[in-house]
Design an enzyme around this catalytic site. Structure first.
Site, PDB file in Angstrom:
ATOM      1  N   HIS A 173     -47.705 -30.124 -43.444  1.00  0.00           N
ATOM      2  CA  HIS A 173     -46.425 -30.067 -42.740  1.00  0.00           C
ATOM      3  C   HIS A 173     -46.700 -29.918 -41.242  1.00  0.00           C
ATOM      4  O   HIS A 173     -47.878 -29.974 -40.815  1.00  0.00           O
ATOM      5  CB  HIS A 173     -45.532 -28.943 -43.290  1.00  0.00           C
ATOM      6  CG  HIS A 173     -46.242 -27.616 -43.422  1.00  0.00           C
ATOM      7  ND1 HIS A 173     -46.671 -26.899 -42.344  1.00  0.00           N
ATOM      8  CD2 HIS A 173     -46.627 -26.909 -44.521  1.00  0.00           C
ATOM      9  CE1 HIS A 173     -47.253 -25.780 -42.757  1.00  0.00           C
ATOM     10  NE2 HIS A 173     -47.260 -25.770 -44.075  1.00  0.00           N
ATOM     11  N   HIS A 226     -49.580 -27.921 -39.819  1.00  0.00           N
ATOM     12  CA  HIS A 226     -50.931 -28.477 -39.929  1.00  0.00           C
ATOM     13  C   HIS A 226     -51.224 -29.412 -38.756  1.00  0.00           C
ATOM     14  O   HIS A 226     -52.339 -29.450 -38.238  1.00  0.00           O
ATOM     15  CB  HIS A 226     -51.098 -29.211 -41.260  1.00  0.00           C
ATOM     16  CG  HIS A 226     -51.065 -28.305 -42.450  1.00  0.00           C
ATOM     17  ND1 HIS A 226     -50.008 -28.256 -43.322  1.00  0.00           N
ATOM     18  CD2 HIS A 226     -51.951 -27.385 -42.897  1.00  0.00           C
ATOM     19  CE1 HIS A 226     -50.254 -27.369 -44.267  1.00  0.00           C
ATOM     20  NE2 HIS A 226     -51.420 -26.819 -44.028  1.00  0.00           N
ATOM     21  N   GLY A 268     -54.130 -20.483 -39.326  1.00  0.00           N
ATOM     22  CA  GLY A 268     -52.805 -20.119 -38.839  1.00  0.00           C
ATOM     23  C   GLY A 268     -52.554 -18.618 -38.919  1.00  0.00           C
ATOM     24  O   GLY A 268     -52.970 -17.948 -39.874  1.00  0.00           O
ATOM     25  N   SER A 292     -44.592 -22.765 -44.305  1.00  0.00           N
ATOM     26  CA  SER A 292     -45.554 -22.536 -45.373  1.00  0.00           C
ATOM     27  C   SER A 292     -45.372 -23.635 -46.408  1.00  0.00           C
ATOM     28  O   SER A 292     -44.232 -24.064 -46.664  1.00  0.00           O
ATOM     29  CB  SER A 292     -45.287 -21.174 -46.029  1.00  0.00           C
ATOM     30  OG  SER A 292     -45.912 -21.107 -47.292  1.00  0.00           O
TER      31      SER A 292
END
Ligand code: PAF
Length: 291
Positions: A34, A37, A147, A185
């Site tokens: 997503h 990334h 992250g 997430s």
């Protein structure tokens, strides 16, 4: 973008790139890519000449009854997004490649891996530490990016890099959020529409902590209570833990001081979500921080 499915193919590509003197960046993922990334790739790119991304749903970091079997998998979509993000090598190993038959060696970072998220998910960080060590060993990156949403994972990786004398620089990228504050997430896709509407309560609770810190509150118990109360007002949320810890050592704090993390986990139905706030607390104020 080149794709490698075996350790031998990935090593051969890395070897070829290294021969030219290029610096390598690495973005480990479990796929279901997503926007965050894409930002990890952007964060990775600075100071490196080529970026490797891995897509591997790592079985050893899932406990019995967790979502390993139903974790979202879409390698074609992931490959398209990785190519669009400017990834140079996409490493998509099968689990037999990462865990050759009869594998019994694991990496355990000790108490840091057993507290909070590690206590809620026994064995999780042993699985993460093991697969990250293997991936770093195969790809030998100069830089690896993780992250902030998974702040304890960042601390675990920093610990294994330090203790195992690895030379990879670990970068932490600030959490990417939806407009309403929900941390991005891959598991957000599991939320029902009602749960999705409820989920930003974690962000709102952390913003209340930020405001309390700015107003001078330093007592960890008060800050933790503020999170519990706020999340408790949302009927669809079930708190799992909240803690105020030192952002470097993850020691529980009685008072927020220096680089401080407030970490929270809650369930929305079966979906567990994590979030955190990292700040630098000084005698005369509070500034944003990154673990
Ligand atoms: O954060 C993740 O996606 C995973 O835990 C990681 C770092 C790729 C290891 O499997």
């Amino acid at each position: 973008m080149i794709q490698a499915r075996t350790v031998a193919e990935a090593r051969a590509w890395v070897h070829g790139v290294r021969r030219t003197g290029a610096r390598l960046g690495f973005v480990p993922t479990m796929g279901a890519l997503h926007v965050a990334h894409q930002e990890l790739v952007d964060c990775c790119r600075s100071g490196v000449d080529a970026v490797v991304m891995s897509v591997f749903v790592n079985p050893t970091q899932f406990g019995p009854g967790e979502d390993y079997d139903r974790y979202p998998r879409d390698p074609q979509r992931d490959a398209a997004l990785a190519a669009a993000a400017g990834v140079d090598l996409l490493f998509l190993p099968h689990s037999d490649e990462m865990y050759p038959h009869g594998s019994t060696a694991f990496v355990d970072v000790g108490p840091l891996g057993a507290m909070l998220e590690g206590a809620a998910r026994p064995g999780h960080f042993r699985g993460v530490a093991t697969v990250v060590t293997k991936l770093v060993h195969v790809l030998a990156p100069d830089v690896a990016v993780f992250g902030q949403k998974d702040a304890q994972q960042v601390a675990v990786v920093r610990r294994l890099v330090r203790d195992l004398l690895l030379s990879t620089e670990v970068r932490c990228m600030p959490t990417v959020r939806e407009r309403d504050g929900l941390a991005l997430s891959s598991r957000n896709v599991y939320l029902s529409p009602d749960q999705r509407r409820a989920a930003p309560i974690l962000y709102r609770a952390l913003e209340r902590v930020r405001a309390a810190l700015q107003a001078g509150e330093r007592r960890a118990a008060e800050l933790e209570a503020l999170v519990s109360q706020t999340v408790g007002q949302e009927p669809l949320a079930r708190m799992e833990y909240v803690a105020v810890v030192g952002a470097d050592g993850w020691e529980p704090l009685e008072r927020a001081e220096g680089k401080t993390l407030v970490v929270v986990a809650a369930r929305f139905g079966e979906v567990r979500l994590l979030d955190n706030l990292c700040v630098r607390v000084h005698a005369d104020g509070v500034e944003p921080g990154v673990p």
